[in-house]
Design a protein around this motif. Structure first.
Motif, short mmCIF file in Angstrom:
data_model
loop_
_atom_site.label_atom_id
_atom_site.label_comp_id
_atom_site.label_asym_id
_atom_site.label_seq_id
_atom_site.Cartn_x
_atom_site.Cartn_y
_atom_site.Cartn_z
N ARG A 9 -2.24 -17.15 -3.67
CA ARG A 9 -1.49 -15.92 -3.41
C ARG A 9 -2.33 -14.75 -3.89
NH1 ARG A 9 2.56 -19.63 -4.88
NH2 ARG A 9 4.05 -19.98 -3.21
N TYR A 11 -2.60 -10.64 -4.15
CA TYR A 11 -1.79 -9.42 -4.19
C TYR A 11 -2.70 -8.20 -4.30
CZ TYR A 11 2.16 -12.45 -5.48
OH TYR A 11 3.12 -13.41 -5.50
N TRP A 12 -2.36 -7.14 -3.52
CA TRP A 12 -3.12 -5.90 -3.60
C TRP A 12 -2.24 -4.70 -3.25
CZ3 TRP A 12 -3.36 -9.21 0.46
CH2 TRP A 12 -3.25 -8.71 1.75
N THR A 13 -2.78 -3.51 -3.51
CA THR A 13 -2.08 -2.26 -3.19
C THR A 13 -2.90 -1.50 -2.16
OG1 THR A 13 -3.24 -0.94 -4.85
CG2 THR A 13 -1.24 -2.11 -5.59
N GLN A 46 -3.67 -17.58 -8.26
CA GLN A 46 -3.15 -16.22 -8.06
C GLN A 46 -4.28 -15.22 -8.29
OE1 GLN A 46 -0.22 -14.29 -10.83
NE2 GLN A 46 1.15 -14.82 -9.14
N LEU A 48 -4.86 -11.14 -8.43
CA LEU A 48 -4.20 -9.85 -8.50
C LEU A 48 -5.22 -8.72 -8.53
CD1 LEU A 48 -1.67 -10.73 -11.35
CD2 LEU A 48 -1.22 -10.75 -8.90
N TYR A 126 3.16 -3.01 -1.95
CA TYR A 126 2.18 -4.03 -2.28
C TYR A 126 2.02 -4.93 -1.06
CZ TYR A 126 3.16 -2.56 -7.02
OH TYR A 126 3.31 -1.81 -8.14
N TYR A 127 0.94 -5.69 -1.06
CA TYR A 127 0.66 -6.62 0.02
C TYR A 127 0.35 -7.98 -0.59
CZ TYR A 127 0.21 -2.24 2.47
OH TYR A 127 0.48 -0.99 2.98
N ARG A 128 0.68 -9.04 0.15
CA ARG A 128 0.42 -10.39 -0.33
C ARG A 128 -0.07 -11.24 0.83
NH1 ARG A 128 5.29 -13.88 -2.59
NH2 ARG A 128 5.21 -15.05 -0.64
#
Length: 158
Positions: A9, A11-13, A46, A48, A126-128
């Motif tokens: 997974r 995750y980013w902005t 994960q 991040l 946010y994006y995943r």
């Protein structure tokens, strides 16, 4: 069951959505080397943005919960059916009742499925990206580092 699952997974902005951030994010691997463990097990990774995309890894013995993915052995084949497990406030352009199509793999084959989500919270957007790697009946540390036998790409333009 001789099944290995690797669930990544990412995750980013918006900071990593375009330009140099997107280049760095796009260069991240789709899979990692597997840890030493006896199948069946789940290797979760994960990544991040706020941690510089450094992988945080955990290993859990057994199969993933059926609420996340159904893994069913039938006549020497493995049916893989991910259940849409995005938070209710996530969007990926798909209807809420949507379920991924079933994929079937044979012994010594691998499957890679990818789907992305846009998450909106009070703190921002946010994006995943979820990448599910599954192996049936075969395991080496480098297993998922090679191209998969089967690939299902359910990513949408966010």
């Amino acid at each position: 069951m001789d099944i290995v699952v690797q669930w990544m997974r990412l995750y980013w902005t918006k900071n990593s959505r375009g330009g140099s951030g997107a280049i760095r994010r796009s260069a991240l691997p789709e899979a990692f080397a597997l840890p030493e463990a006896e199948p069946p097990f789940v290797h979760e990774v994960q990544l991040l943005e706020r941690n510089g995309f450094s992988p945080r890894e955990t290993v859990t013995s057994g199969l993933p919960p059926a609420s996340q993915v159904e893994l069913i052995e039938i006549d020497g084949l493995l049916r893989v059916l991910p259940i849409r497990n995005a938070p209710e406030w996530a969007s990926n352009g798909l209807d809420l009742a949507w379920r991924s199509p079933t994929a079937t793999i044979r012994p010594r084959q691998t499957l890679r499925r990818q789907i992305n989500h846009r998450l909106t919270t009070e703190r921002g957007r946010y994006y995943r990206l979820d990448t599910l790697n599954v192996s049936y009946g075969h395991r080496t540390a480098e297993l998922f580092l090679h191209p998969p036998t089967q690939r299902v790409d359910e990513r949408s333009h966010l």
